[in-house]
Write an enzyme that holds these catalytic residues in place. Structure first.
Site, mmCIF file in Angstrom:
data_model
loop_
_atom_site.group_PDB
_atom_site.id
_atom_site.type_symbol
_atom_site.label_atom_id
_atom_site.label_comp_id
_atom_site.label_asym_id
_atom_site.label_seq_id
_atom_site.Cartn_x
_atom_site.Cartn_y
_atom_site.Cartn_z
ATOM 1 N N ASP A 1 0.301 -1.142 -0.302
ATOM 2 C CA ASP A 1 0.074 -0.109 -0.197
ATOM 3 C C ASP A 1 1.184 1.239 0.505
ATOM 4 O OD1 ASP A 1 -2.311 1.847 0.282
ATOM 5 O OD2 ASP A 1 -2.990 0.298 1.546
ATOM 6 N N ASP B 1 -3.102 5.057 -2.372
ATOM 7 C CA ASP B 1 -3.715 5.928 -1.494
ATOM 8 C C ASP B 1 -4.538 6.506 -1.632
ATOM 9 O OD1 ASP B 1 -4.679 4.995 1.609
ATOM 10 O OD2 ASP B 1 -3.261 6.914 1.921
ATOM 11 N N GLU C 1 -6.727 3.687 -5.534
ATOM 12 C CA GLU C 1 -8.133 4.102 -3.907
ATOM 13 C C GLU C 1 -8.575 5.574 -5.342
ATOM 14 O OE1 GLU C 1 -9.444 4.827 -0.164
ATOM 15 O OE2 GLU C 1 -7.654 5.494 -0.846
ATOM 16 N N HIS D 1 -11.268 -2.246 4.708
ATOM 17 C CA HIS D 1 -10.782 -1.779 5.545
ATOM 18 C C HIS D 1 -11.641 -0.730 6.154
ATOM 19 C CE1 HIS D 1 -7.821 -0.132 3.305
ATOM 20 N NE2 HIS D 1 -7.455 0.836 4.476
ATOM 21 N N ASP D 2 -11.975 0.228 5.618
ATOM 22 C CA ASP D 2 -12.433 1.412 5.409
ATOM 23 C C ASP D 2 -13.889 1.136 5.557
ATOM 24 O OD1 ASP D 2 -10.396 2.561 5.421
ATOM 25 O OD2 ASP D 2 -10.109 2.814 3.032
HETATM 26 C C1 GLC Z 1 -7.447 5.713 2.106
HETATM 27 C C2 GLC Z 1 -7.796 4.779 3.412
HETATM 28 C C3 GLC Z 1 -7.459 4.514 5.037
HETATM 29 C C4 GLC Z 1 -7.207 6.022 4.994
HETATM 30 C C5 GLC Z 1 -6.831 6.933 4.416
HETATM 31 C C6 GLC Z 1 -5.681 8.296 4.948
HETATM 32 O O1 GLC Z 1 -9.094 6.311 1.818
HETATM 33 O O2 GLC Z 1 -7.906 3.386 2.719
HETATM 34 O O3 GLC Z 1 -7.756 3.799 5.593
HETATM 35 O O4 GLC Z 1 -8.041 6.398 6.394
HETATM 36 O O5 GLC Z 1 -6.865 6.403 2.940
HETATM 37 O O6 GLC Z 1 -4.560 7.463 4.231
#
Ligand code: GLC
Length: 564
Positions: free
Chosen positions: A96, A198, A255, A328-329
């Protein structure tokens, strides 16, 4: 097809997967010890959420040193061992990359913050106060509050899209970009199979950083609406592709919250910047605007189906789609997409068949394969997740009672998916010998890997069957996708077809029996199809073959038919 189009990716949350040393946190050795479980699911790549050195303000998404392993998780030797052991099983490790921001404890930031004229003074996004001394603009961060935090040594503010401990780096600076590419290449050289980037849609900031139109009673505007997917972002990402990916057998998934399906061709495929991007329309189907947990609406199955179909269409001839229902979110998919009274075992199998049979690479999230569900904790103090606390406060500020605000937290908290993996029915679900960092979900006595491996009717055994189904029917990987019964609010049905084979998937999203006419499926007689898999048992094949004109789906039945 490329290797990553042909496989299943497993997203693994290291804190919660498997603890090998009894400190209550999962670790790399724990992961290595469970690789055979992942292999049995057909996993060919493991996406590890961040395992770098970090103060863990956001569980690793605040990186202090991208070149070292967080001691909580082990050592670089443990990492090498994991890469090696995974490789023996034809599994590759995917890292990641948190490149929108670092931790405020990263050496880069410490230097940048120390004065206005150091070597890294412009490695972050600094701005002077407004004339009245207040923050530079009215943008609200993803975790609530202003995106700006004051720094005395510079008499300036720094920008953070997320928490105040997560300062955004300045992608406009070529030195910063090169430093980031160096990090990625360090991991490529270690033999990883790819990256998940990310929060990547936030890296480009607009030239005009003045106030935006207020969107809530706090007189602020969400940073997402001001910066996500800003023009010019693709130039940075093409450079990333050239510098990191070109000529290497790795995949990159971004993402990309804020990229509409219509823009997918710019992001993925031949001329795009990534191999895949996560697109969030389906997981956001219940929000009225932004991801504000108290601002939800009722949604219909037709809306959810449209989200999937739009993404399937957008990547039909160009690019590739990562199919996910959990991460995980997000809350657990059973609670997210099915009614509260749905049978959790049958429901998990419906969602499993959906994820494993849409066109794209399935991204399974840890625990999904055993049907893990949301937790139900009553007190906000019990939650670790930073966004749960922020959303709770926002809900209360907007007039909700504590009880109502807690209902929102229970529904959407990121801790729902972060509780420890349930391995056995022993204490702490076999996750740790110590005290787990987050309590184990109370349903672990029945929902766990060991028990489910022994029970042929379990969610886990169904995932094993789904793996075999994908292995045996190439059409599930390369076939076209056509939605059927688009207007149905009860079933999600679609056809996957290539030159050799045609498969129909029927998913009953309700607790009622649903009749499906053969004619409507374009199937002429009972000899025209056979059942490859149903979550209602092997005998369904002979039962259904006697139903000449229609198939009667049981409540929450998931069925895969092969058409002659
Ligand atoms: C992304 C991750 C999340 C994190 C955020 C800030 O959305 O998936 O878990 O809190 O980025 O890095």
């Amino acid at each position: 097809m490329k290797w990553w189009q042909n496989t299943i990716v497993y997203e693994l949350y290291p804190n919660s997967f498997k603890d090998s040393d009894g400190d209550g946190y999962g670790d790399l050795k724990g992961i290595t010890s469970e690789l055979d479980h992942l292999k049995s699911l057909g996993v060919g790549a493991i996406w590890l959420t961040p395992v770098y050195v970090s103060p863990m303000g956001d569980n690793g998404y605040d990186v202090a040193d991208y070149y070292s392993i967080n001691p909580r998780y082990g050592t670089m030797e443990d990492m090498d061992e994991l890469i090696e052991e995974a490789k023996k099983r034809e599994i590759r490790i995917v890292m990641d990359l948190v490149f929108n921001h670092t931790s405020n404890e990263c050496e880069w930031f410490k230097e940048s913050a120390s004065s206005k004229d150091n070597d890294k003074s412009d490695w972050y996004i600094w701005a002077d106060p407004k004339e009245d001394g207040s923050v530079p603009n009215n943008w609200r961060g993803v975790f609530g509050g202003s995106v700006w935090t004051y720094c005395e040594s510079r008499d300036q503010y720094y920008l953070h899209t997320f928490g105040d401990f997560q300062p955004d780096v300045n992608w406009e600076n070529p030195k910063v970009r090169n430093a980031l590419y160096d990090i990625a290449n360090f991991w490529v050289n270690k033999g990883v199979g790819g990256f998940r980037l990310d929060a990547i849609t936030y890296i480009k900031k607009p030239a005009d950083m003045s106030d935006g139109p207020v969107d809530a009673p706090d007189n602020m505007v969400s940073v997402h609406s001001m910066t996500a997917n800003t023009d010019g972002i693709l130039d940075f990402l093409h450079e990333f592709k050239d510098q990191v990916q070109e000529g290497k057998d790795i995949f990159v998934v971004g993402e990309a919250n804020g990229v509409p399906a219509s823009e997918l061709p710019l992001w993925v495929g031949e001329n795009g910047v990534f191999d895949m991007i996560f697109e969030f329309s389906h997981v956001n189907v219940q929000f009225s605007g932004g991801e504000v947990w108290y601002n939800t609406k009722d949604w219909k199955l037709t809306e959810l189906k449209k989200c999937f179909s739009d993404s399937q269409k957008a990547t039909k001839d160009n690019g590739w789609y990562p199919v996910f229902l959990e991460n995980h979110d997000q809350p657990r998919s059973i609670n997210h997409f099915l009614p509260a009274d749905a049978d959790p075992v049958q429901g998990a199998k419906v969602l499993g068949m959906l994820m494993m049979t849409l066109r794209g690479t399935p991204f399974m999230y840890e625990g999904q394969e055993i049907g893990m569900t949301n937790i139900d904790w009553d007190n906000i103090k019990d939650y670790d997740d930073i966004s749960s606390h922020n959303q709770f406060q926002m809900a209360k500020l907007n007039g909700l009672t504590t009880k109502q605000a807690m209902e929102c937290v229970k529904r959407f908290s990121r801790d729902n998916s972060r509780t420890p993996m349930q391995w056995t029915d022993d204490e702490n679900a076999g996750f740790t010998d110590g005290t787990p960092w987050l309590p184990v979900n109370s349903n672990y006595k029945t929902v766990n890997v060991a028990s489910e491996n022994e029970n042929s009717g379990s969610v886990l055994c169904f995932y094993h069957q789904l793996k075999t189904l994908r292995d045996e029917h190439e059409v599930l990987k390369d076939g076209n996708y056509t939605e059927l019964f688009q207007n149905s609010e009860k079933i999600y049905a679609y056809c996957r077809e290539n030159a050799k084979e045609k498969i129909i998937i029927l998913l009953n999203f309700t607790g009622e029996a649903v009749e499906v006419k053969m004619d409507d499926l374009g199937i002429e007689s009972q000899t025209g199809f056979r059942i490859l898999l149903s979550n209602c048992g092997g005998e369904r094949a002979s039962e259904v073959s006697k139903q000449t004109e229609k198939v009667n789906l049981y409540p929450y039945e998931a069925m895969c038919l092969q058409v002659d």
